[in-house]
Design an enzyme around this catalytic site. Structure first.
Site, short mmCIF file in Angstrom:
data_model
loop_
_atom_site.label_atom_id
_atom_site.label_comp_id
_atom_site.label_asym_id
_atom_site.label_seq_id
_atom_site.Cartn_x
_atom_site.Cartn_y
_atom_site.Cartn_z
N LYS A 128 -4.99 3.48 -1.01
CA LYS A 128 -4.38 2.15 -1.03
C LYS A 128 -4.99 1.28 -2.13
O LYS A 128 -4.27 0.69 -2.95
CB LYS A 128 -4.57 1.46 0.33
CG LYS A 128 -4.23 2.31 1.55
CD LYS A 128 -2.77 2.65 1.64
CE LYS A 128 -2.41 3.26 3.00
NZ LYS A 128 -3.04 4.54 3.30
N LYS A 163 -1.63 -3.07 6.22
CA LYS A 163 -2.00 -1.71 6.59
C LYS A 163 -3.50 -1.50 6.39
O LYS A 163 -4.14 -2.20 5.59
CB LYS A 163 -1.21 -0.68 5.77
CG LYS A 163 -1.20 -0.91 4.27
CD LYS A 163 -0.16 -0.01 3.60
CE LYS A 163 0.06 -0.37 2.14
NZ LYS A 163 1.09 0.47 1.50
N ARG A 213 8.22 9.48 -3.02
CA ARG A 213 6.99 10.22 -3.33
C ARG A 213 7.22 10.97 -4.65
O ARG A 213 8.09 11.84 -4.75
CB ARG A 213 6.64 11.19 -2.21
CG ARG A 213 5.56 12.22 -2.54
CD ARG A 213 4.24 11.64 -3.01
NE ARG A 213 3.66 10.70 -2.09
CZ ARG A 213 2.91 11.03 -1.04
NH1 ARG A 213 2.67 12.31 -0.80
NH2 ARG A 213 2.40 10.10 -0.25
N ARG A 228 11.78 8.92 1.04
CA ARG A 228 11.66 8.91 2.50
C ARG A 228 12.35 7.64 2.99
O ARG A 228 11.84 6.53 2.79
CB ARG A 228 10.19 8.93 2.91
CG ARG A 228 9.45 10.26 2.71
CD ARG A 228 8.94 10.49 1.29
NE ARG A 228 8.14 9.41 0.78
CZ ARG A 228 6.81 9.26 0.95
NH1 ARG A 228 6.14 10.16 1.62
NH2 ARG A 228 6.16 8.25 0.39
N ARG A 236 9.08 1.87 8.13
CA ARG A 236 8.15 2.75 7.44
C ARG A 236 8.86 3.94 6.82
O ARG A 236 9.59 4.66 7.52
CB ARG A 236 7.07 3.25 8.42
CG ARG A 236 6.18 2.15 8.96
CD ARG A 236 5.28 2.65 10.06
NE ARG A 236 6.04 3.07 11.24
CZ ARG A 236 5.49 3.65 12.30
NH1 ARG A 236 4.20 3.91 12.32
NH2 ARG A 236 6.24 3.98 13.34
N ASP A 276 3.44 6.65 -4.53
CA ASP A 276 4.56 6.13 -3.75
C ASP A 276 5.14 4.94 -4.48
O ASP A 276 4.40 4.01 -4.89
CB ASP A 276 4.10 5.72 -2.35
CG ASP A 276 3.67 6.92 -1.52
OD1 ASP A 276 4.06 8.05 -1.86
OD2 ASP A 276 2.96 6.73 -0.53
N GLU A 284 1.23 3.04 -3.55
CA GLU A 284 0.05 3.84 -3.21
C GLU A 284 -0.16 4.92 -4.25
O GLU A 284 0.79 5.37 -4.91
CB GLU A 284 0.18 4.50 -1.83
CG GLU A 284 0.14 3.54 -0.66
CD GLU A 284 0.04 4.25 0.68
OE1 GLU A 284 -0.28 5.46 0.71
OE2 GLU A 284 0.30 3.60 1.71
N ASN A 286 -2.00 8.63 -4.08
CA ASN A 286 -2.55 9.59 -3.12
C ASN A 286 -3.23 10.75 -3.86
O ASN A 286 -2.56 11.50 -4.58
CB ASN A 286 -1.44 10.14 -2.23
CG ASN A 286 -0.77 9.04 -1.42
OD1 ASN A 286 -1.24 8.69 -0.35
ND2 ASN A 286 0.32 8.49 -1.95
#
Length: 316
Positions: A128, A163, A213, A228, A236, A276, A284, A286
């Site tokens: 994050k 979050k 993603r 997504r 979400r 993301d 984000e 990752n």
């Protein structure tokens, strides 16, 4: 590069994975297809013994069969330096146990093992908080312990996403609006009454079109992404939270964001990552155990895990 590299994979319990979606499993299949020897480990198998990184590892063979996908051999107690490559693929939470494991991997790297992603990068690039390096690409973002500062942020932006910094899969992600009667309890829960850092971001309306993603291999984005799309009544865009997956080509904006972040990651020897993007906003980065390989491979005839392993092979 040795004739037959040995690759160790640190992951969650292999008997519990969903092989239709698990990117680590795709990596195991790709390594086995290349004739590489595979060793399986979990976090509790690692240790430091008189300054040497060691593990109880097991040979593993894999099959793309939902009913019978792996076999494990006998435990081998050996130094991690017996391996050529180690993939650190343990899912978050990114807690102190995860940090301690990176210390073991530091010793393995110092002994000549290629660790991916590097332990230093795993510690430095919180999934994050790493977005803080790209304020021009992100929605307005606040990382703080202060509930008062989060309330002020909410007053400014009217609708925000809050979050924790150490979760995954949509866990404990909330959307709150100005005047929401649950604001206090949400902020108390996330910050532990002001004792833990948490993140707030301005809400990006394009979430209805999907949380994309985008995978990055050796600094270069894969040409397709997995959007997504939140389930009805959900906010979400996480598959674990019931989102629907839709594979798409990258837009020009997606590619430009991925190239900028990819160059940043490549400079830190991060060979495999997932970012993301919602609309044209980065949310984000990752680097621990990004997923979505299997879906994109299936939909577009790709071999993303193979490309990743080839990039590592070139480094040996």
């Amino acid at each position: 590069m040795t004739t037959t590299p040995t690759i160790g994979v640190i992951m969650d319990p292999i008997e519990r994975i969903n092989i239709a979606k698990d990117s680590t499993f795709a990596m195991l299949l790709a390594a086995q297809a290349r004739g590489w020897a595979l060793r399986y480990m979990q976090l509790p198998d690692l240790r430091i013994d008189n300054g040497q990184a060691r593990a109880q590892m097991r040979p593993v063979t894999v099959r793309d069969d939902r009913d019978d996908w792996f076999d494990l051999g006998d435990i081998e107690d050996d130094a991690l330096e017996s391996l050529d490559i180690i993939l650190m693929r343990k899912d978050p939470p990114f807690d102190m146990e995860y940090i301690y494991a990176t210390y073991v991997l530091d010793l393995a790297a110092a002994a000549g093992v290629l660790v991916s992603n590097p332990p230093q990068a795993l510690r430095d690039l919180n999934e994050k908080a790493a977005c803080a390096w790209f304020p021009a690409l992100c929605p307005a973002t606040l990382i703080t312990r202060s509930m008062r500062q989060m309330r002020d942020f909410l007053d400014i932006h009217e609708r925000i996403v809050v979050k924790p910094l150490d979760g995954m899969g949509g866990k404990s992600i909330f959307v709150i609006e100005r005047g929401d009667l649950n604001t206090g309890v949400v902020l108390e829960t996330l910050t532990g009454f002001g004792t833990r850092f948490a993140m707030a971001q301005a809400h990006v309306a394009e979430i209805d079109d999907g949380d994309k993603r985008i995978l990055i291999v050796d600094g270069e984005p894969v040409d397709y992404c997995l959007a997504r799309i939140p389930a009805p009544g959900e906010s979400r865009g996480n598959l674990a939270a019931g989102a629907r997956a839709e594979s798409r080509p990258l837009s020009e904006s997606d590619r430009n964001i991925a190239l900028e972040v990819g160059a940043f990651l490549a400079a830190r020897d991060v060979t495999f990552a997932g970012i993301d993007v919602i609309g044209d906003r980065l949310t984000e980065i990752n680097v621990t155990s990004p997923t979505c390989i299997r879906e994109l491979d299936r939909d577009f005839g790709l071999d993303i895990a193979g490309d990743y392993l080839d990039a590592l092979g070139r480094r040996l």
